[in-house]
Design a protein around this motif. Structure first.
Motif, mmCIF file in Angstrom:
data_model
loop_
_atom_site.group_PDB
_atom_site.id
_atom_site.type_symbol
_atom_site.label_atom_id
_atom_site.label_comp_id
_atom_site.label_asym_id
_atom_site.label_seq_id
_atom_site.Cartn_x
_atom_site.Cartn_y
_atom_site.Cartn_z
ATOM 1 N N LEU A 86 -21.589 41.789 19.315
ATOM 2 C CA LEU A 86 -21.181 42.320 17.991
ATOM 3 C C LEU A 86 -19.567 42.102 17.928
ATOM 4 N N LEU A 87 -19.020 41.534 16.720
ATOM 5 C CA LEU A 87 -17.714 41.265 16.797
ATOM 6 C C LEU A 87 -17.061 42.314 15.455
ATOM 7 N N GLY A 88 -17.854 42.717 14.591
ATOM 8 C CA GLY A 88 -17.542 43.483 13.532
ATOM 9 C C GLY A 88 -18.718 44.429 12.881
ATOM 10 N N ARG A 89 -18.302 45.520 12.456
ATOM 11 C CA ARG A 89 -19.153 46.441 11.711
ATOM 12 C C ARG A 89 -19.007 46.380 10.441
ATOM 13 N N GLY A 90 -19.560 45.602 9.343
ATOM 14 C CA GLY A 90 -19.297 45.807 8.225
ATOM 15 C C GLY A 90 -19.773 47.182 7.244
ATOM 16 N N VAL A 91 -19.144 47.704 6.603
ATOM 17 C CA VAL A 91 -19.630 48.997 5.959
ATOM 18 C C VAL A 91 -20.012 48.674 4.595
ATOM 19 N N PRO A 92 -20.845 49.860 3.991
ATOM 20 C CA PRO A 92 -21.321 49.456 2.497
ATOM 21 C C PRO A 92 -20.176 49.750 1.675
ATOM 22 N N GLY A 93 -20.005 48.975 0.328
ATOM 23 C CA GLY A 93 -19.125 48.921 -0.694
ATOM 24 C C GLY A 93 -19.767 48.574 -1.655
ATOM 25 N N SER A 94 -19.017 48.411 -2.801
ATOM 26 C CA SER A 94 -19.554 48.359 -4.393
ATOM 27 C C SER A 94 -20.164 47.038 -4.491
ATOM 28 N N ALA A 95 -20.062 46.100 -3.728
ATOM 29 C CA ALA A 95 -20.534 44.807 -4.021
ATOM 30 C C ALA A 95 -21.859 44.604 -3.269
ATOM 31 N N PHE A 96 -22.061 45.502 -2.127
ATOM 32 C CA PHE A 96 -23.162 45.323 -1.006
ATOM 33 C C PHE A 96 -23.446 46.859 -0.502
ATOM 34 N N PRO A 97 -24.380 47.741 -1.022
ATOM 35 C CA PRO A 97 -24.437 48.977 -0.468
ATOM 36 C C PRO A 97 -24.996 49.286 0.773
ATOM 37 N N ARG A 98 -24.861 48.223 1.694
ATOM 38 C CA ARG A 98 -25.517 48.606 2.870
ATOM 39 C C ARG A 98 -24.699 48.054 4.008
ATOM 40 N N PRO A 99 -24.861 48.662 5.396
ATOM 41 C CA PRO A 99 -24.098 47.967 6.298
ATOM 42 C C PRO A 99 -24.434 46.600 6.636
ATOM 43 N N TRP A 100 -23.598 45.986 7.361
ATOM 44 C CA TRP A 100 -23.551 44.626 7.642
ATOM 45 C C TRP A 100 -22.797 44.119 8.797
ATOM 46 N N SER A 101 -23.210 43.036 9.660
ATOM 47 C CA SER A 101 -22.328 42.737 11.102
ATOM 48 C C SER A 101 -22.041 41.465 11.201
ATOM 49 N N VAL A 102 -20.973 41.254 11.930
ATOM 50 C CA VAL A 102 -20.441 39.759 12.151
ATOM 51 C C VAL A 102 -20.866 39.802 13.815
ATOM 52 N N HIS A 103 -21.398 38.873 14.095
ATOM 53 C CA HIS A 103 -21.534 38.624 15.528
ATOM 54 C C HIS A 103 -21.159 37.135 16.257
ATOM 55 N N ARG A 104 -21.033 37.236 17.411
ATOM 56 C CA ARG A 104 -20.862 35.883 18.031
ATOM 57 C C ARG A 104 -22.074 34.830 17.827
ATOM 58 N N TRP A 105 -21.573 33.586 17.573
ATOM 59 C CA TRP A 105 -22.965 32.731 17.371
ATOM 60 C C TRP A 105 -23.327 32.260 18.475
ATOM 61 N N LEU A 106 -24.676 32.159 18.723
ATOM 62 C CA LEU A 106 -25.377 31.439 19.867
ATOM 63 C C LEU A 106 -25.794 30.053 19.660
ATOM 64 N N ASP A 107 -25.561 29.019 20.380
ATOM 65 C CA ASP A 107 -26.086 27.925 20.030
ATOM 66 C C ASP A 107 -27.579 27.880 20.850
ATOM 67 N N GLY A 108 -28.415 26.905 20.108
ATOM 68 C CA GLY A 108 -29.881 26.573 20.868
ATOM 69 C C GLY A 108 -30.681 26.579 19.790
ATOM 70 N N ALA A 109 -32.019 26.433 19.990
ATOM 71 C CA ALA A 109 -33.034 26.156 19.113
ATOM 72 C C ALA A 109 -34.038 27.227 19.338
ATOM 73 N N HIS A 110 -34.866 27.369 18.171
ATOM 74 C CA HIS A 110 -35.878 28.250 18.485
ATOM 75 C C HIS A 110 -37.156 27.567 19.094
ATOM 76 N N PRO A 111 -37.714 28.282 20.275
ATOM 77 C CA PRO A 111 -38.877 27.541 20.696
ATOM 78 C C PRO A 111 -39.902 26.858 19.908
ATOM 79 N N ALA A 112 -40.188 25.525 20.429
ATOM 80 C CA ALA A 112 -41.287 24.826 19.876
ATOM 81 C C ALA A 112 -42.673 25.648 19.955
ATOM 82 N N PRO A 113 -43.741 25.375 19.245
ATOM 83 C CA PRO A 113 -45.107 26.025 19.435
ATOM 84 C C PRO A 113 -45.528 25.595 20.733
ATOM 85 N N ASP A 114 -46.287 26.635 21.591
ATOM 86 C CA ASP A 114 -46.762 26.418 22.780
ATOM 87 C C ASP A 114 -45.899 25.876 23.758
#
Length: 297
Positions: A86-114
């Motif tokens: 977690l790099l940043g904690r966004g707070v609700p505002g007039s344009a978006f009334p909910r909290p939001w977050s900034v994170h460090r990006w992780l490289d990689g792919a989602h696992p293939a089936p099976d």
């Protein structure tokens, strides 16, 4: 296409405006939406090369995002694979009334089936169980499987054209009536689906989305046996974790319930996620014991 009736419209321009207001040092970085089966709860944008932004699609998603903000930094050192810091904690505002977050990006792919990740996923599950502190919120799937009973039976009936409803009902009966967990609550991720896992070089390399974490019945973290793994890897996973039979059946029930409810819900709006649900259903049905097949009906 929106996945939910109450989903907000979230665009790159909206994200840039939020960044300009709250994190101006990042506002000029490139912003690209992440288009994959991930993000059924949160809209995800890649921010530059090393960050991501997560915003709840629905009002109900705010609770999970706040849970992630609170517990991810505490759980991260206990786990055997990287997490999106977690790099940043966004707070609700007039344009978006909910909290939001900034994170460090992780490289990689989602696992293939099976996927052949039985041992790696077992070690991840054990990492959650070894968390040295016990206080925490109730995990998303850490309660009684019986709370899902009515919804699952309705889903099985509604999917009559898509599956063997007699076998599905017999398997659900076996899981939902398994003895309840009577041990101490343990930490679980509670949503170990392919979209929340990353692989690199054939090994598990990251785990995402901590909005469902908490303490409860450890059975819910057996879900990847059917949502992610091949049949041989499922055996490796079970061998490494050594769950008792009731816990194994409850874990199967959590995977089955997720897939039975998710398949019709996401069939049109998120076909990759619906396909994962279909594969999970097929894996559960294919693994039915001869006893269950013989006594169904």
């Amino acid at each position: 296409m929106s996945m939910h009736a109450d989903e907000a419209t979230i665009t790159a321009d909206l994200v840039r405006g939020l960044l300009a207001e709250q994190f101006p040092e990042w506002a000029d970085l490139p912003i690209e939406p992440v288009r994959s089966s991930a993000g059924t709860v949160n809209a995800i944008f890649r921010l530059g090369g090393t960050r991501s932004v997560r915003l709840p699609r629905r009002p109900s998603g705010a609770k999970g995002l706040l849970r992630e903000q609170e517990w991810l930094p505490r759980l991260a050192p206990c786990l055997p694979v990287p997490v999106p810091d977690l790099l940043g904690r966004g707070v609700p505002g007039s344009a978006f009334p909910r909290p939001w977050s900034v994170h460090r990006w992780l490289d990689g792919a989602h696992p293939a089936p099976d996927a052949d990740l039985g041992r790696d996923l077992a070690e991840l599950v054990l990492g959650f169980r070894r968390v040295p502190f016990r206080e925490g919120p109730a995990s998303y799937r850490g309660g009684s499987l019986r709370e899902m009973d009515a919804a699952v039976r309705t889903a099985i009936a509604d999917l009559e054209a898509d599956l063997d409803t007699s076998l599905a009902t017999a398997l659900w009966d076996e899981s939902v009536h398994a003895p309840a967990w009577d041990g101490p609550p343990t930490w679980t991720h509670s949503d170990l689906l392919p979209a929340n896992l990353l692989v690199a070089g054939g090994r598990l390399s990251g785990v995402l989305d901590f909005g469902t974490v908490g303490v409860g019945d450890p059975a819910c973290d057996l879900m990847p046996a059917w949502t992610v793994l091949s049949a041989p890897a499922r055996r490796d996973f079970r061998e490494a974790l050594e769950p008792d039979e009731p816990t194994w059946l409850r874990g199967r029930g959590w995977a089955f319930s997720m897939a039975l409810l998710g398949l019709p819900y996401y069939r049109e709006t998120n076909p990759p996620f619906a396909a994962m649900c279909r594969r999970t259903i097929d894996a559960v049905l294919a693994a039915a014991s001869p006893d269950v097949r013989g006594c169904r009906g």
